[in-house]
Design a protein around this motif. Structure first.
Motif, PDB file in Angstrom:
ATOM      1  N   PRO A   1       0.809  -1.225   0.000  1.00 51.66           N
ATOM      2  CA  PRO A   1       0.000   0.000   0.000  1.00 51.66           C
ATOM      3  C   PRO A   1       0.839   1.269   0.000  1.00 51.66           C
ATOM      4  CG  PRO A   1      -0.927  -1.586   1.542  1.00 51.66           C
ATOM      5  CD  PRO A   1       0.389  -2.154   1.055  1.00 51.66           C
ATOM      6  N   TYR A   2       1.911   1.279   0.801  1.00 53.70           N
ATOM      7  CA  TYR A   2       2.730   2.494   0.875  1.00 53.70           C
ATOM      8  C   TYR A   2       3.398   2.777  -0.472  1.00 53.70           C
ATOM      9  CZ  TYR A   2       6.209   5.932   2.015  1.00 53.70           C
ATOM     10  OH  TYR A   2       6.966   7.090   1.992  1.00 53.70           O
ATOM     11  N   HIS A   3       4.077   1.789  -1.015  1.00 52.31           N
ATOM     12  CA  HIS A   3       4.817   2.030  -2.261  1.00 52.31           C
ATOM     13  C   HIS A   3       3.869   2.287  -3.426  1.00 52.31           C
ATOM     14  CE1 HIS A   3       8.705   1.410  -0.484  1.00 52.31           C
ATOM     15  NE2 HIS A   3       8.315   0.254   0.035  1.00 52.31           N
ATOM     16  N   ALA A   4       2.734   1.611  -3.446  1.00 48.47           N
ATOM     17  CA  ALA A   4       1.751   1.847  -4.521  1.00 48.47           C
ATOM     18  C   ALA A   4       1.202   3.268  -4.437  1.00 48.47           C
ATOM     19  CB  ALA A   4       0.616   0.834  -4.425  1.00 48.47           C
ATOM     20  N   ALA A   5       0.903   3.710  -3.225  1.00 54.52           N
ATOM     21  CA  ALA A   5       0.342   5.058  -3.052  1.00 54.52           C
ATOM     22  C   ALA A   5       1.344   6.119  -3.504  1.00 54.52           C
ATOM     23  CB  ALA A   5      -0.051   5.279  -1.589  1.00 54.52           C
ATOM     24  N   VAL A   6       2.598   5.953  -3.096  1.00 55.72           N
ATOM     25  CA  VAL A   6       3.619   6.939  -3.475  1.00 55.72           C
ATOM     26  C   VAL A   6       3.819   6.936  -4.990  1.00 55.72           C
ATOM     27  CG1 VAL A   6       6.080   7.493  -3.298  1.00 55.72           C
ATOM     28  CG2 VAL A   6       4.770   6.921  -1.235  1.00 55.72           C
ATOM     29  N   GLU A   7       3.900   5.738  -5.561  1.00 55.25           N
ATOM     30  CA  GLU A   7       4.117   5.659  -7.009  1.00 55.25           C
ATOM     31  C   GLU A   7       2.942   6.263  -7.773  1.00 55.25           C
ATOM     32  OE1 GLU A   7       7.014   4.810  -8.173  1.00 55.25           O
ATOM     33  OE2 GLU A   7       6.370   5.250 -10.215  1.00 55.25           O
ATOM     34  N   ALA A   8       1.723   5.977  -7.306  1.00 53.19           N
ATOM     35  CA  ALA A   8       0.537   6.526  -7.983  1.00 53.19           C
ATOM     36  C   ALA A   8       0.545   8.044  -7.948  1.00 53.19           C
ATOM     37  CB  ALA A   8      -0.736   5.988  -7.327  1.00 53.19           C
ATOM     38  N   ALA A   9       0.982   8.603  -6.825  1.00 55.56           N
ATOM     39  CA  ALA A   9       0.948  10.066  -6.668  1.00 55.56           C
ATOM     40  C   ALA A   9       1.891  10.774  -7.633  1.00 55.56           C
ATOM     41  CB  ALA A   9       1.282  10.445  -5.230  1.00 55.56           C
ATOM     42  N   ARG A  10       2.921  10.073  -8.107  1.00 55.91           N
ATOM     43  CA  ARG A  10       3.852  10.722  -9.047  1.00 55.91           C
ATOM     44  C   ARG A  10       3.124  11.236 -10.290  1.00 55.91           C
ATOM     45  NH1 ARG A  10       8.799   9.349  -6.987  1.00 55.91           N
ATOM     46  NH2 ARG A  10       8.870   7.282  -6.040  1.00 55.91           N
ATOM     47  N   GLN A  11       2.160  10.435 -10.780  1.00 55.96           N
ATOM     48  CA  GLN A  11       1.511  10.802 -12.038  1.00 55.96           C
ATOM     49  C   GLN A  11       0.068  11.268 -11.851  1.00 55.96           C
ATOM     50  OE1 GLN A  11       2.279   8.100 -15.491  1.00 55.96           O
ATOM     51  NE2 GLN A  11       2.937   6.647 -13.930  1.00 55.96           N
ATOM     52  N   MET A  12      -0.433  11.176 -10.627  1.00 55.57           N
ATOM     53  CA  MET A  12      -1.858  11.423 -10.392  1.00 55.57           C
ATOM     54  C   MET A  12      -2.222  12.891 -10.637  1.00 55.57           C
ATOM     55  SD  MET A  12      -3.782   9.936  -7.050  1.00 55.57           S
ATOM     56  CE  MET A  12      -4.438   8.356  -7.537  1.00 55.57           C
ATOM     57  N   PRO A  13      -3.337  13.145 -11.332  1.00 59.87           N
ATOM     58  CA  PRO A  13      -3.744  14.530 -11.538  1.00 59.87           C
ATOM     59  C   PRO A  13      -4.365  15.119 -10.277  1.00 59.87           C
ATOM     60  CG  PRO A  13      -5.357  13.039 -12.486  1.00 59.87           C
ATOM     61  CD  PRO A  13      -4.242  12.180 -11.963  1.00 59.87           C
ATOM     62  N   GLU A  14      -4.557  16.431 -10.286  1.00 57.22           N
ATOM     63  CA  GLU A  14      -5.256  17.095  -9.188  1.00 57.22           C
ATOM     64  C   GLU A  14      -6.633  16.457  -9.034  1.00 57.22           C
ATOM     65  OE1 GLU A  14      -5.130  21.302  -9.278  1.00 57.22           O
ATOM     66  OE2 GLU A  14      -6.618  21.519  -7.692  1.00 57.22           O
ATOM     67  N   GLY A  15      -7.062  16.270  -7.798  1.00 57.44           N
ATOM     68  CA  GLY A  15      -8.347  15.618  -7.554  1.00 57.44           C
ATOM     69  C   GLY A  15      -8.240  14.104  -7.472  1.00 57.44           C
ATOM     70  N   GLY A  16      -7.017  13.590  -7.551  1.00 59.00           N
ATOM     71  CA  GLY A  16      -6.820  12.140  -7.474  1.00 59.00           C
ATOM     72  C   GLY A  16      -7.202  11.590  -6.113  1.00 59.00           C
ATOM     73  N   ARG A  17      -7.455  10.286  -6.096  1.00 60.18           N
ATOM     74  CA  ARG A  17      -7.924   9.634  -4.876  1.00 60.18           C
ATOM     75  C   ARG A  17      -7.102   8.373  -4.596  1.00 60.18           C
ATOM     76  NH1 ARG A  17     -10.521  13.820  -4.543  1.00 60.18           N
ATOM     77  NH2 ARG A  17     -12.793  13.990  -4.435  1.00 60.18           N
ATOM     78  N   ILE A  18      -6.586   8.277  -3.379  1.00 58.34           N
ATOM     79  CA  ILE A  18      -5.895   7.066  -2.932  1.00 58.34           C
ATOM     80  C   ILE A  18      -6.693   6.509  -1.757  1.00 58.34           C
ATOM     81  CG2 ILE A  18      -3.789   6.142  -1.895  1.00 58.34           C
ATOM     82  CD1 ILE A  18      -2.289   8.454  -3.418  1.00 58.34           C
ATOM     83  N   ILE A  19      -7.162   5.287  -1.920  1.00 50.98           N
ATOM     84  CA  ILE A  19      -8.027   4.671  -0.902  1.00 50.98           C
ATOM     85  C   ILE A  19      -7.446   3.297  -0.560  1.00 50.98           C
ATOM     86  CG2 ILE A  19     -10.352   3.817  -0.399  1.00 50.98           C
ATOM     87  CD1 ILE A  19     -11.237   5.879  -2.699  1.00 50.98           C
ATOM     88  N   VAL A  20      -7.212   3.074   0.716  1.00 52.61           N
ATOM     89  CA  VAL A  20      -6.633   1.812   1.173  1.00 52.61           C
ATOM     90  C   VAL A  20      -7.668   1.098   2.040  1.00 52.61           C
ATOM     91  CG1 VAL A  20      -4.727   0.778   2.441  1.00 52.61           C
ATOM     92  CG2 VAL A  20      -4.339   2.848   1.116  1.00 52.61           C
ATOM     93  N   ILE A  21      -7.792  -0.202   1.839  1.00 53.22           N
ATOM     94  CA  ILE A  21      -8.725  -0.969   2.667  1.00 53.22           C
ATOM     95  C   ILE A  21      -7.980  -1.459   3.910  1.00 53.22           C
ATOM     96  CG2 ILE A  21     -10.405  -2.832   2.784  1.00 53.22           C
ATOM     97  CD1 ILE A  21     -11.045  -0.637   0.672  1.00 53.22           C
ATOM     98  N   GLY A  22      -8.297  -0.855   5.024  1.00 53.74           N
ATOM     99  CA  GLY A  22      -7.740  -1.269   6.313  1.00 53.74           C
ATOM    100  C   GLY A  22      -8.687  -2.247   6.981  1.00 53.74           C
ATOM    101  N   SER A  23      -8.913  -2.044   8.268  1.00 55.92           N
ATOM    102  CA  SER A  23      -9.841  -2.903   9.011  1.00 55.92           C
ATOM    103  C   SER A  23     -10.173  -2.228  10.326  1.00 55.92           C
ATOM    104  CB  SER A  23      -9.205  -4.267   9.303  1.00 55.92           C
ATOM    105  OG  SER A  23      -9.956  -4.981  10.274  1.00 55.92           O
ATOM    106  N   VAL A  24     -11.356  -2.513  10.837  1.00 58.36           N
ATOM    107  CA  VAL A  24     -11.667  -2.047  12.189  1.00 58.36           C
ATOM    108  C   VAL A  24     -10.669  -2.628  13.191  1.00 58.36           C
ATOM    109  CG1 VAL A  24     -13.306  -3.901  12.737  1.00 58.36           C
ATOM    110  CG2 VAL A  24     -13.540  -1.670  13.842  1.00 58.36           C
ATOM    111  N   ASN A  25     -10.010  -3.734  12.822  1.00 59.71           N
ATOM    112  CA  ASN A  25      -8.976  -4.287  13.708  1.00 59.71           C
ATOM    113  C   ASN A  25      -7.766  -3.361  13.837  1.00 59.71           C
ATOM    114  OD1 ASN A  25      -9.721  -7.618  12.526  1.00 59.71           O
ATOM    115  ND2 ASN A  25     -10.352  -6.680  14.459  1.00 59.71           N
TER     116      ASN A  25
END
Ligand code: NDP
Length: 237
Positions: free
Chosen positions: A110-134
Motif C-alpha cells: 500500500p505504501y509504495h503503490a500510493a507513493v508511485e501513484a501520486a507521481r503521475q496522479m492529476p489534481e483531484g486524485g484519490r488514494i483509498i486503502v482498505i484497512g480494518s476495524v482491527n
C-alpha cells in the motif's frame, strides 16, 4: 452521467471479495478499471470479462512488481489498495517468514503503490486503502500481525494526506468490520463471536464497502482526507 465515466481506476487485489465488488462498482459507472490478482486467475478472468475490466497478474508481496504495475498504469484518477491477508494463530508459534510476507502485502505494497501513484496522479486524485476495524480494536488473540498491519495504514493515510494534499489528492482508509467473503464467510466458525461485538448482528456485504469507496473516490469527498472511515456494524464502537 456518473462521476467515474472514463476515469482511470486501479484496484490492487480485485479478483474476489471486497476487491471484486469495488471493481464491479467502478466498472458499472463507466470507469476504465484494471485490477491485480495473484492466486485466483479463473476468478480474475471471469470478473474481467463480466465487467470489461483488465486483470493483471501481480503479487502484492513483490514490491518492485507492484511499483512497476502502478507506474505502467499511467496517470490514475483512483488507486484502491484492497489486497490483504491474515495469518491466524499463536504468535509464539508462527513462521516469521509468513508474518513478514503479511507485512509486505498489507503494509509495504500500500505504501509504495500510493507513493508511485501520486507521481503521475492529476489534481483531484484519490488514494483509498482498505484497512480494518482491527486497526482500532483487536478483541481476540491470534491476529496481532494483522491488527498491526491495519493500524500501520492509519499512519500511511495521515502522513501521505499531508504530502499530497497541496495537489488536491486525498488519501483515506476504509475500515470494514466483518464482511461476507471467502476470507470471512458469514456462516463461518467465527460468526457468533464476531456478531457478539456488533450492534447490527450480521456480516456486511462487499457492496456496502464498495459504496463507501465510491463515495470517497467521488467529487463529494474532496474535503475528506487523512481519515479512517469505519463501516463495521458498530464492531468497534
Ligand atoms: P479475500 O481473501 O476474500 O480476497 C482477497 C483479495 O485480495 C483477492 O482478490 C486476492 O486475489 C487479493 N490478494 C490477496 N493476496 C494478494 C497478493 N499477494 N497479491 C495480489 N492480490 C492479492 O479477502 P476480503 O475481500 O475479505 O478482504 C479484502 C480486504 O479487506 C483485505 O485487505 C482485508 O484485510 C480487508 N478486510 C476484510 C474484512 C472481512 O471481514 N472480509 C474485514 C476488514 C478488512 P487472489 O485470490 O487472486 O490472490
Amino acid at each position: 452521467m456518473s462521476a467515474f465515466q472514463k476515469k482511470s481506476v486501479l484496484v490492487l487485489g480485485g479478483s474476489r471479495g471486497i476487491g471484486a465488488a469495488i471493481v464491479r462498482r467502478f466498472a458499472s459507472e463507466g470507469a476504465a478499471v484494471a485490477f491485480s490478482y495473484a492466486g485466483s486467475p479463473e476468478a480474475a478472468e471471469q470478473l474481467a470479462s463480466e465487467t470489461g475490466s483488465t486483470a493483471i497478474l501481480t503479487d502484492s508481496a513483490n514490491r518492485d512488481a507492484v511499483i512497476e504495475l502502478v507506474r505502467e498504469s499511467g496517470p490514475l484518477d483512483v488507486l484502491v489498495v484492497n489486497a490483504g491477508i491474515a495469518v491466524f494463530g499463536d504468535a509464539l508459534e508462527q513462521d516469521p517468514d509468513a508474518i513478514d510476507r503479511l507485512f509486505r502485502i498489507n503494509i509495504h505494497a500500500p505504501y509504495h503503490a500510493a507513493v508511485e501513484a501520486a507521481r503521475q496522479m492529476p489534481e483531484g486524485g484519490r488514494i483509498i486503502v482498505i484497512g480494518s476495524v482491527n486497526g482500532d480494536r483487536m478483541p481476540n488473540p491470534g491476529m496481532a500481525s494483522y491488527a498491526l498491519s491495519k493500524s500501520a495504514l492509519q499512519g500511511l493515510a495521515r502522513g501521505l494526506a499531508r504530502d499530497f494534499g497541496p495537489r488536491g489528492i486525498t488519501v483515506n482508509v476504509v475500515q470494514p468490520g466483518p464482511i461476507d467473503t471467502d476470507a470471512n464467510p458469514a456462516d463461518g466458525p467465527m460468526k457468533e463471536l464476531l456478531h457478539g461485538f456488533m450492534a447490527i448482528k450480521r456480516h456486511g456485504r462487499p457492496e456496502e464497502v464498495a459504496g463507501m469507496v465510491a463515495w470517497l473516490a467521488g467529487p463529494e469527498a474532496s474535503f475528506a482526507t487523512g481519515a479512517m472511515h469505519t463501516i463495521d456494524g458498530a464492531f468497534g464502537a
